[in-house]
Design an enzyme around this catalytic site. Structure first.
Site, PDB file in Angstrom:
ATOM      1  N   THR A1070       0.817  -1.217   0.000  1.00  0.00           N
ATOM      2  CA  THR A1070       0.000   0.000   0.000  1.00  0.00           C
ATOM      3  C   THR A1070       0.844   1.258   0.000  1.00  0.00           C
ATOM      4  O   THR A1070       0.386   2.327  -0.424  1.00  0.00           O
ATOM      5  CB  THR A1070      -0.927   0.018   1.226  1.00  0.00           C
ATOM      6  OG1 THR A1070      -0.137  -0.062   2.414  1.00  0.00           O
ATOM      7  CG2 THR A1070      -1.901  -1.140   1.179  1.00  0.00           C
ATOM      8  N   CYS A1071       2.088   1.145   0.481  1.00  0.00           N
ATOM      9  CA  CYS A1071       2.924   2.343   0.497  1.00  0.00           C
ATOM     10  C   CYS A1071       3.277   2.794  -0.912  1.00  0.00           C
ATOM     11  O   CYS A1071       3.655   3.947  -1.119  1.00  0.00           O
ATOM     12  CB  CYS A1071       4.181   2.105   1.312  1.00  0.00           C
ATOM     13  SG  CYS A1071       5.136   0.683   0.781  1.00  0.00           S
ATOM     14  N   PHE A1072       3.184   1.875  -1.903  1.00  0.00           N
ATOM     15  CA  PHE A1072       3.461   2.239  -3.300  1.00  0.00           C
ATOM     16  C   PHE A1072       2.227   2.091  -4.180  1.00  0.00           C
ATOM     17  O   PHE A1072       2.337   2.198  -5.396  1.00  0.00           O
ATOM     18  CB  PHE A1072       4.586   1.348  -3.856  1.00  0.00           C
ATOM     19  CG  PHE A1072       5.859   1.460  -3.092  1.00  0.00           C
ATOM     20  CD1 PHE A1072       6.594   2.643  -3.118  1.00  0.00           C
ATOM     21  CD2 PHE A1072       6.316   0.407  -2.330  1.00  0.00           C
ATOM     22  CE1 PHE A1072       7.761   2.741  -2.395  1.00  0.00           C
ATOM     23  CE2 PHE A1072       7.489   0.518  -1.614  1.00  0.00           C
ATOM     24  CZ  PHE A1072       8.222   1.695  -1.640  1.00  0.00           C
TER      25      PHE A1072
END
Length: 1103
Positions: A1070-1072
């Site tokens: 989710t960070c990317f």
């Protein structure tokens, strides 16, 4: 040096002997003179002592004689002591009366006089003494001395004491009977009827002496003030108060000599007694005669009244005069025509008193005293005023009662029901040689049947038969239109209506504590007819355009018509915020939704024309504040539940484009329009501006977009976070950073439970994941920093103070949320609308705390307050006070909504104030500290000017994305592929087909949350998602994944696989915003695995 031989006679010094003889003679003379003076003094002392002894003896004999005469005095008897005997015995004592020793004697004498004046016999009537020619002058002086003694004695009495109350009754009865022939029974007999005119003159003479030559009014003031020594109790009995009122009113009603001087004394000493008229009206209303009110108004309207009598006096005394005047007017309205006396005199009196109050309280001193009506003041409040607060409040409330409002706005109501023109003089249309122009010319009233009046009647719905052509009489040319507009604003009716509005705006300024009650009187009493009439009048004055109002508001010097628009705006704000949805959207009793939309359009257009005018700097702060607040209230209500057309708030496209251009060029007026009226621009335009501002600041600070992925940035901060202590470690390392450092690149290195660094494909730059995890944790209600409503909307928890350093935590949370918005990171956090309003800095106070927003906090509390609002019985039966009881950790905590609120009952008259204060407490006051700390952190990252251009709903979209269906085509257009995947790849085509055809909307939202941590699309589409949504083909598990290789990319691109990876699930980072998808061989496998993954939440992993 000479030596004197002892025993030998010396020769005398002739020079010194002469001086010695002279000195001896002088000393002898002085001694003889002193002896003579001492002898004379002794004689004088002896004479004085003998005289004193004789006087004392005579005085005692007189007192004894009076005691003998009155020893068996009985008011029921007809043969008490003869009046002449009493006069002879009392004359000497009264002449030398002392309040220290002779009050008991005076009481006995007064009892006798009151009895004797009721006798018809000349022998027993005290009047009979004066009929003796030899005694008449002595008798007259004697009566005056009795009156003087009574007045002096009254000043020392305390009416709450039984003995003093009895004495007060006797003294007042004596004054009443001695100053009026009506009580002299002897004069009414046939034998003495001829003496009546002379006796009336005598009575007048005695009365004038009492009013002019004694401290009569000052004594009454003393006893009335003493009667207010205990809270909520007036110690003067009915009979005594009636006597006081009768005596005080007599010189006013009968117009004695020195009438104005006596009127001044009355006002200075009687009307300054708190709630005096209230008590008289309650106990002896007959004492308040109808003629009093106009006489007082005539006198007080003189400029000398304020300059000589009131100016510089105590604030509470002036307020007492104001309240007593108001109740006098209310009393008069029941018998006379209050409207006829309202303008200009009575209105000027009220306005003058209020202005004096304001000037006293505007002194450059600290306001340390709480006034229950005026708020914080400079001067201390007398005990007599504090003990009469409730009565004073009841008096002042008459000013916004139906009687007063009808009288103040009589011209407005009369205009809507009678044949009155808009012009100040009766005029008629007359054709002129100038083509196309109709000029109004004066004509006799009897001949006027103006078509203009028909147009006016149609606006007020009074003449349904008027044809459409009448509306265009004054529109035949721009010249005539301008002239007619001038006449509308300068006519007599417009000015008088504006003066009425000025009166009430002044009252609101003077009595800020009562503002809600005042506006309630204007808005809700008499079926809201005042508010409706004001709106129609405001609209009528400038029906088709707002240019005329713009000219009035920007005019120099000050125009009284401004007060009309200010009062209407304040009243409409109050009315709109107190309406619940049922009343506004369903019942529509006062205003229809169409009328609300028309009003919103009028206010929006007026505000825009004012603020965009070249002379916008002339706008008075008071006018702009009222109009802007009304605009915000209407706009917020429309945002929450629509009643306006879609384009109601926007300006024309060409103006919008020009405004955006001016804003980008940095022009001040354009920026002010954006800050004060941002809704005139489309939301997408404002979002673009916001992101441009953020990008520009990043560039200035050396931070370009995407630098979170660059670990080598020189302008960055590296923090180390343990997985189990995300909030604690983040707070410890970021809370002390400067705002500039927080706006720069923040690089994060995660450590696992063993303290080892986790690997990351972005070389430790997983800031987005850290931010998402931090926000998810701090906004979790179980942490007790924030609390969730019944609809799972968040707001600061009132019990968050249980945390150590809770305010610092709120500041940190504000910084983190602002950082997410600043970086364009969408987070799945949803706030209650009222808290969003506070983030935007919308006006939140006790006067304009929108009650309809309370339902977003506590629907049960909202229903309870609505029940009180619509309660048809006596609200006092519910036994409510202006306080809140809360269960805090098992203990009941009581909080006063206003100072002294726990003892102030909620009534039908003040229940609207109670609703406002309750809403304000729950929405704002109980979380005031937490909100302030949150905003401090938030605004350190995002300037207030940047964020205030959004509405609460728009801010929520900026935080958590669009609350609309996911546009899969837009998502596909903005997707990047890795590991051999491409847009036409078999697996990719299956994925889009599954999302579009097989998944429901809720599943599509789950999919978006699975890959981005937020279930809503970003504002303005997926083109604004940062980082962009990506899909990567993976062959092995996440633990074995070392990134893309040439072989893996070729296999993915050519759809070559060893075997179908049916044992693996799709995962995500989710960070990317990255979806890691195995190269499945069947569409059904992809559908089943993907559906399981998004429902089981297995995808929040680090690649």
């Amino acid at each position: 040096m000479s030596v004197v031989m002892e025993g030998i006679p010396q020769k005398p010094d002739l020079g010194k002997g002469k001086e010695f003889i002279i000195d001896q003679a002088r000393a002898s003379r002085l001694k003889r003179a002193t002896d003579q003076k001492q002898e004379s003094a002794a004689l004088i002392i002896q004479k004085t002592v003998r005289r004193y002894a004789e006087k004392r003896k005579f005085r005692m004999s007189c007192l004894n004689r009076v005691d003998e005469l009155m020893g068996d005095f009985d008011p029921e008897r007809k043969d008490n002591a003869a009046a002449l005997d009493v006069f002879v015995s009392a004359y000497y004592i009264i002449k030398r009366f002392s309040t220290k020793t002779d009050v008991i004697f005076l009481e006995k004498l007064c009892r006798y006089i009151v009895w004797s004046l009721q006798q018809e016999s000349c022998q027993y009537s005290y009047i009979g003494v004066g009929l003796k020619k030899a005694l008449s002058l002595y008798w007259i002086n004697h009566l005056k001395e009795i009156i003087t003694s009574c007045v002096a004695s009254i000043a020392l009495l305390k009416p709450e004491l039984l003995a003093d109350s009895k004495q007060l009754s006797i003294f007042l009865s004596t004054l009443v009977t001695l100053t009026s022939v009506k009580g002299w029974r002897l004069v009414s007999t046939k034998s003495f009827e001829s003496l009546r005119p002379g006796m009336e003159k005598l009575s007048l003479n005695i009365s004038v002496h009492m009013y002019e030559n004694t401290d009569f009014f000052e004594s009454l003031n003393s006893v009335l003030q003493a009667a207010l020594s205990r809270p909520g109790r007036f110690a003067v009995k009915k009979a005594n108060l009636q006597a006081i009122a009768t005596l005080a009113n007599r010189p006013i009603l009968e117009e004695f000599p020195a009438h104005h001087k006596l009127m001044a004394k009355y006002l200075r000493n009687i009307l300054t007694v708190p709630a005096y008229i209230f008590h008289v009206n309650n106990l002896c209303p007959e004492a308040l005669e109808e003629k009093l009110f106009p006489k007082f108004v005539d006198f007080a309207s003189d400029e000398k009244f304020l300059t000589e009598m009131i100016h510089g006096k105590d604030l509470s005394l002036i307020l007492a005069v104001l309240a007593n005047f108001i109740q006098l007017g209310e009393r008069f309205s029941k018998e006379g025509d209050l409207a006829a006396h309202f303008y200009p005199k009575f209105a000027s009196v009220i306005s003058g008193l209020m202005q004096e109050c304001n000037s006293l309280n505007e002194q450059p001193k600290s306001k340390t005293h709480w006034h229950p009506i005026f708020g914080w003041v400079v001067q201390p409040i007398p005990a007599s005023f504090l003990n009469s607060v409730e009565q004073f409040r009841n008096q002042v409330e008459y000013l916004w009662s139906p009687n007063y409002i009808d009288s103040a706005f009589s011209h407005l109501f009369e205009f809507s029901t009678t044949n009155r023109l808009l012009t100040s003089q009766t005029e008629r249309p007359v054709k002129r040689p100038i083509k196309g122009v109709i000029v109004l010319q004066k004509s006799p009233p009897s001949t006027v049947k103006s078509t203009l009046f028909k147009a006016v009647k149609r606006v007020f719905a009074l003449d349904s038969s008027a044809d459409n052509s009448t509306a265009h009489v004054v529109q035949t040319s721009s010249v005539c239109s301008s002239y007619q507009s001038y006449l509308k604003f300068s006519n007599d009716i417009s000015i008088k209506v504006a003066e009425a509005c000025q009166l009430y705006t002044g009252v609101i300024k003077t009595l800020p504590i009562c503002k809600i009650d005042i506006l309630t009187g204007l808005c809700f009493k008499n079926n809201s007819k005042t508010l409706v009439a004001l709106w129609k009048f405001v609209h009528l004055l400038d029906k088709d355009k707002t240019s005329n109002w713009v000219d009035v508001i920007l005019a120099k010097p000050y125009q009284v018509q401004e007060e009309l628009i200010v009062l209407f705006a304040d009243a409409m704000i109050h009315f709109t915020t107190i309406l619940d949805d049922q009343e506004m959207y369903e019942d529509q009793k006062v205003f229809t939704l169409t009328e609300f939309a028309e009003l919103a359009q009028f206010v929006n257009k007026l505000c825009y024309r004012l603020i965009s005018h070249p002379n916008h700097s002339r706008i008075k702060e008071k006018v702009w504040k009222s109009l802007k607040t009304l605009l915000i209230v209407l706009y917020r209500r429309d945002c929450r539940k629509r009643f306006c057309p879609d384009d109601n708030w926007l300006i024309e496209v060409n103006k919008m484009n020009q405004l955006i251009t001016d804003i980008e060029k940095g022009r001040k007026n354009a920026k002010r329009i954006l800050l004060d009226m941002p809704h005139v621009l489309r939301e997408d335009a404002r979002v673009v501006l916001f992101r441009k501002w953020a990008a520009s600041e990043k560039q200035l600070n050396g931070n370009s977009a995407g630098e979170h992925e660059l670990s080598g940035s020189g302008n960055s901060t590296l923090i180390t976070i343990q997985r189990g202590r995300i909030v604690e470690d983040g707070y410890a390392q970021l809370a002390t950073l400067s705002p500039k450092a927080l706006k720069a690149t923040i690089r994060v290195r995660f450590q696992n439970a063993l303290g080892l660094d986790e690997a990351g494909i972005d070389q430790d730059g997983v800031f987005k994941e850290f931010l998402e995890e931090t926000i998810s944790a701090v906004f979790n209600p179980t942490l007790n920093l924030f609390k969730a409503t019944s609809e799972n909307l968040l707001y600061p928890s009132p019990l968050s103070y249980l945390h150590e350093n809770y305010l610092q935590l709120f500041e940190f949370v504000g910084k983190m949320l602002a950082k997410a918005i600043y970086e364009g990171i969408v987070v799945d956090v949803h706030f209650a609308p009222f808290f969003l309003s506070q983030i935007l800095g919308h006006q939140q106070n006790a006067l304009f705390s929108a009650i309809d927003e309370l339902q977003s906090l506590d629907i049960e509390l909202y229903k309870s307050l609505n029940y009180i609002k619509h309660y048809e019985g006596n609200v006092q039966d519910l036994e409510l006070t202006f306080s809140v009881d809360q269960d805090v950790l098992g203990e009941i905590k009581t909080t006063e909504l206003i100072p002294g609120g726990s003892t102030l009952p909620v009534t039908n008259d003040n229940k609207i104030s109670y609703l406002y204060l309750m809403a304000h407490f729950h929405l704002s006051m109980q979380i005031k500290e937490q909100t302030a700390a949150f905003l401090k952190g938030f605004r350190s990252i995002i300037p207030f000017e940047w964020i205030r251009i959004f509405s609460p709903i728009e801010l929520q979209r900026l935080i958590s994305g669009e609350d609309t269906d996911i546009d899969l085509q837009d998502l596909r257009r903005n997707t990047q592929y890795y590991g051999g995947f491409h847009d036409n790849h078999r697996v990719i085509c299956w994925l889009w087909e599954i999302l579009e055809q097989d998944f429901y909307e809720q599943e599509r939202r789950q999919f978006l949350k699975f890959v981005t941590s937020c279930s809503k699309p970003p504002l303005l589409g997926f083109v604004n998602m940062d980082p962009p949504f990506s899909i990567r083909c993976v062959e092995v598990s996440d633990d074995e994944d070392t990134g893309d290789t040439i072989g893996s990319v070729l296999r993915g691109f050519l759809t070559i696989g060893k075997k179908d990876p049916v044992g693996r699930l799709p995962t995500s980072s989710t960070c990317f915003n990255l979806l890691k998808l195995p190269n499945y061989h069947k569409k059904s496998t992809l559908r089943d695995k993907l559906r399981y993954a998004i429902s089981a939440h297995v995808g929040f992993e680090l690649s």
